[in-house]
Design a protein around this motif. Structure first.
Motif, PDB file in Angstrom:
ATOM      1  N   GLY A  66       0.927  -1.215  -0.043  1.00  0.00           N
ATOM      2  CA  GLY A  66       0.118  -0.125   0.010  1.00  0.00           C
ATOM      3  C   GLY A  66       0.806   1.233  -0.087  1.00  0.00           C
ATOM      4  O   GLY A  66       0.243   2.281  -0.273  1.00  0.00           O
ATOM      5  N   THR A  67       2.308   0.915   0.345  1.00  0.00           N
ATOM      6  CA  THR A  67       3.199   2.192   0.348  1.00  0.00           C
ATOM      7  C   THR A  67       4.041   2.073  -1.218  1.00  0.00           C
ATOM      8  O   THR A  67       3.732   1.260  -1.920  1.00  0.00           O
ATOM      9  N   LYS A  68       4.573   3.207  -1.423  1.00  0.00           N
ATOM     10  CA  LYS A  68       5.536   3.174  -2.404  1.00  0.00           C
ATOM     11  C   LYS A  68       6.992   2.816  -2.118  1.00  0.00           C
ATOM     12  O   LYS A  68       8.008   3.501  -2.836  1.00  0.00           O
ATOM     13  N   HIS A  69       7.260   2.477  -1.017  1.00  0.00           N
ATOM     14  CA  HIS A  69       8.690   2.047  -0.663  1.00  0.00           C
ATOM     15  C   HIS A  69       9.216   0.840  -1.786  1.00  0.00           C
ATOM     16  O   HIS A  69       8.582  -0.058  -2.325  1.00  0.00           O
ATOM     17  N   PRO A  70      10.431   1.382  -2.244  1.00  0.00           N
ATOM     18  CA  PRO A  70      11.148   0.581  -3.140  1.00  0.00           C
ATOM     19  C   PRO A  70      11.547  -0.881  -2.777  1.00  0.00           C
ATOM     20  O   PRO A  70      11.743  -1.526  -3.597  1.00  0.00           O
ATOM     21  N   LEU A  71      11.638  -1.192  -1.476  1.00  0.00           N
ATOM     22  CA  LEU A  71      11.897  -2.466  -1.128  1.00  0.00           C
ATOM     23  C   LEU A  71      10.837  -3.478  -1.451  1.00  0.00           C
ATOM     24  O   LEU A  71      11.280  -4.533  -1.874  1.00  0.00           O
ATOM     25  N   LEU A  72       9.678  -3.193  -1.791  1.00  0.00           N
ATOM     26  CA  LEU A  72       8.590  -3.813  -2.181  1.00  0.00           C
ATOM     27  C   LEU A  72       8.818  -4.176  -3.636  1.00  0.00           C
ATOM     28  O   LEU A  72       8.481  -5.464  -4.171  1.00  0.00           O
ATOM     29  N   ASP A  73       9.210  -3.442  -4.419  1.00  0.00           N
ATOM     30  CA  ASP A  73       9.420  -3.699  -5.971  1.00  0.00           C
ATOM     31  C   ASP A  73      10.879  -4.737  -6.143  1.00  0.00           C
ATOM     32  O   ASP A  73      10.747  -5.555  -6.758  1.00  0.00           O
ATOM     33  N   ASP A 156       5.721   3.884   8.126  1.00  0.00           N
ATOM     34  CA  ASP A 156       5.973   2.699   7.426  1.00  0.00           C
ATOM     35  C   ASP A 156       7.084   2.954   6.571  1.00  0.00           C
ATOM     36  O   ASP A 156       7.871   1.867   6.351  1.00  0.00           O
ATOM     37  N   MET A 157       7.171   4.045   6.103  1.00  0.00           N
ATOM     38  CA  MET A 157       8.497   4.403   5.069  1.00  0.00           C
ATOM     39  C   MET A 157       9.717   4.224   6.032  1.00  0.00           C
ATOM     40  O   MET A 157      10.765   3.460   5.443  1.00  0.00           O
ATOM     41  N   GLN A 158       9.932   4.994   7.196  1.00  0.00           N
ATOM     42  CA  GLN A 158      10.798   4.635   8.105  1.00  0.00           C
ATOM     43  C   GLN A 158      11.381   3.053   8.488  1.00  0.00           C
ATOM     44  O   GLN A 158      12.270   2.742   8.396  1.00  0.00           O
ATOM     45  N   PHE A 159      10.166   2.337   8.427  1.00  0.00           N
ATOM     46  CA  PHE A 159      10.156   0.807   9.017  1.00  0.00           C
ATOM     47  C   PHE A 159      10.768   0.212   7.775  1.00  0.00           C
ATOM     48  O   PHE A 159      11.639  -0.699   7.855  1.00  0.00           O
ATOM     49  N   GLY A 160      10.371   0.651   6.621  1.00  0.00           N
ATOM     50  CA  GLY A 160      10.771  -0.054   5.219  1.00  0.00           C
ATOM     51  C   GLY A 160      12.524   0.317   5.378  1.00  0.00           C
ATOM     52  O   GLY A 160      13.209  -0.761   4.753  1.00  0.00           O
ATOM     53  N   ASN A 161      12.931   1.536   5.399  1.00  0.00           N
ATOM     54  CA  ASN A 161      14.337   1.590   5.570  1.00  0.00           C
ATOM     55  C   ASN A 161      15.110   0.735   6.284  1.00  0.00           C
ATOM     56  O   ASN A 161      16.095   0.113   6.115  1.00  0.00           O
ATOM     57  N   LYS A 162      14.462   0.599   7.635  1.00  0.00           N
ATOM     58  CA  LYS A 162      15.024  -0.424   8.697  1.00  0.00           C
ATOM     59  C   LYS A 162      15.080  -1.668   8.115  1.00  0.00           C
ATOM     60  O   LYS A 162      16.213  -2.381   8.238  1.00  0.00           O
ATOM     61  N   MET A 163      14.200  -2.322   7.474  1.00  0.00           N
ATOM     62  CA  MET A 163      14.185  -3.621   6.940  1.00  0.00           C
ATOM     63  C   MET A 163      15.259  -3.858   5.983  1.00  0.00           C
ATOM     64  O   MET A 163      15.828  -4.832   5.723  1.00  0.00           O
ATOM     65  N   ALA A 164      15.170  -2.591   4.876  1.00  0.00           N
ATOM     66  CA  ALA A 164      16.116  -2.778   3.950  1.00  0.00           C
ATOM     67  C   ALA A 164      17.696  -2.839   4.416  1.00  0.00           C
ATOM     68  O   ALA A 164      18.478  -3.744   4.127  1.00  0.00           O
ATOM     69  N   VAL A 165      18.010  -2.023   5.437  1.00  0.00           N
ATOM     70  CA  VAL A 165      19.408  -2.151   5.928  1.00  0.00           C
ATOM     71  C   VAL A 165      19.703  -3.488   6.594  1.00  0.00           C
ATOM     72  O   VAL A 165      20.666  -4.072   6.404  1.00  0.00           O
ATOM     73  N   LEU A 166      18.763  -3.975   7.690  1.00  0.00           N
ATOM     74  CA  LEU A 166      18.994  -5.321   8.213  1.00  0.00           C
ATOM     75  C   LEU A 166      18.847  -6.467   7.351  1.00  0.00           C
ATOM     76  O   LEU A 166      19.749  -7.305   7.590  1.00  0.00           O
ATOM     77  N   SER A 167      18.130  -6.494   6.553  1.00  0.00           N
ATOM     78  CA  SER A 167      17.991  -7.608   5.479  1.00  0.00           C
ATOM     79  C   SER A 167      19.163  -7.698   4.648  1.00  0.00           C
ATOM     80  O   SER A 167      19.903  -8.784   4.450  1.00  0.00           O
ATOM     81  N   GLY A 168      19.663  -6.398   4.158  1.00  0.00           N
ATOM     82  CA  GLY A 168      20.688  -6.454   3.319  1.00  0.00           C
ATOM     83  C   GLY A 168      22.036  -6.933   4.100  1.00  0.00           C
ATOM     84  O   GLY A 168      22.959  -7.605   3.434  1.00  0.00           O
ATOM     85  N   ASP A 169      22.181  -6.327   5.362  1.00  0.00           N
ATOM     86  CA  ASP A 169      23.273  -6.657   6.066  1.00  0.00           C
ATOM     87  C   ASP A 169      23.280  -8.088   6.336  1.00  0.00           C
ATOM     88  O   ASP A 169      24.576  -8.955   6.591  1.00  0.00           O
TER      89      ASP A 169
END
Length: 352
Positions: A66-73, A156-169
């Protein structure tokens, strides 16, 4: 300049045809190459991607729907990779390992080979894919300061950023652990600074260095000569550069597209367009393409770039790197694996 380099193409001493001869479509190239290496690359990093930790991460990413966070793409790309681009790097590492064959210095270890590839080289291919996947995940971070209300709730966008950093790490940590198990420290140096212009340096470091160094490391694991290691490096570098240029060109060369594709202003056609017209003229064209609220009219900007020399120059540059990749293959003996590596080059240098 690029035209002169392209005219050096043609059929080489080892029987590789020039780029003008074309080749099979990309999907067929990947399918045939997977049969040659005896290893479906679509399952290459599956063990890590289906681990309990990442399964939990996938559940958390669903909160971003429902958001436009790039992690979804990025997540969608892992599941619906219709162009078979995600596993290309690991496939190339396996192909070049098989094309080189066993080294005379490693004949005693041939019992560790499956389909002409050492088990350590297969592990290296998986590691290469993990590192690239981590890069894609880390790239899915948004600038919170530039968000619009239509992008989604701030939390939600801040949460997406945290997920991108942690999962990438997490993926990088798995890759580093696997690298250590190979017991060859030379494979850790994956991003050398080659001292070229800023744009080419960025493209090399973000797209080509990983594949180039992985191809070189695969030769190192099999104890091949320094010359073969360098040829593998050159193939990985120039093929990957061609692949990146091919992707950058898609918004400008696609024939069957009802909508104008958004593109990066730092893509190859845009950068080369700027070189021809100058920085000031380019900034003026960008401002003229911006509407109310600084919303970019990509169709207008695309038409401006296509009217110049940026697109044709990018195509020439793509084929120039393709020819250099083909030239590096001449040092490998003729084989199905070498032909598959050449077909990959033909596929990424073919345009409508």
């Amino acid at each position: 300049m690029w035209g002169a380099l392209l005219r050096r193409g043609g059929r080489g001493a080892g029987g590789l045809r020039g780029l003008a001869s074309g080749g099979p479509p990309w999907s067929q190239v990947v399918s045939e190459a997977e049969k040659i290496v005896g290893y479906p690359t679509s399952f290459m990093s599956l063990r890590c991607l289906l681990s309990d930790e990442l399964s939990n991460i996938a559940m958390q990413v669903r909160k971003l729907v429902g958001t436009k966070h790039p992690l979804l793409d990025t997540a969608r790309g892992f599941v619906y990779d219709s162009r078979n681009n995600l596993q290309m790097r690991g496939l190339v590492v396996l192909l070049i390992s098989k094309a080189a064959g066993p080294s005379t210095a490693e004949l005693s270890f041939q019992h560790n080979m499956v389909s002409g590839i050492y088990s350590s080289q297969r592990s290296l291919a998986e590691i290469t894919e993990l590192i690239h996947t981590a890069f894609l995940v880390h790239r899915g971070i948004v600038n919170i300061g530039e968000l619009k209300s239509c992008d989604g709730p701030l939390k939600d966008m801040q949460f997406g950023n945290k997920m991108a950093v942690l999962s990438g790490d997490f993926l990088l940590a798995n890759a580093c652990t696997s690298l250590a198990q190979l017991q060859n420290t030379k494979e850790n140096c994956l991003t050398d600074d080659i001292g070229i212009s800023m744009w080419k340096e960025q493209v090399f470091l973000s797209h080509s260095a990983l594949l180039a160094k992985s191809c070189q490391a695969a030769m190192e694991l099999a104890k091949h000569s320094a010359e073969i290691q360098d040829m593998a490096f050159q193939y990985g570098k120039h093929m990957s550069m061609s692949h990146k240029l091919h992707l950058d060109l898609q918004p400008f060369v696609k024939e069957s597209s009802s909508e104008t594709m958004a593109f990066s202003l730092n893509s190859a056609p845009a950068v080369l367009h700027q070189e021809f017209i100058g920085r000031e003229a380019w900034i003026k064209q960008i401002r003229e393409a911006q509407g109310k609220g600084n919303i970019m009219d990509y169709q207008k900007l695309q038409e401006v770039i296509k009217a110049g020399k940026g697109v044709t120059s990018a195509i020439d540059l793509c084929r120039c790197h393709g020819n250099r990749a083909l030239a590096s293959l001449e040092r490998f003996p003729p084989s199905e694996a070498r032909a598959a590596l050449a077909n990959i080059v033909y596929a990424v240098t073919r345009f409508p």
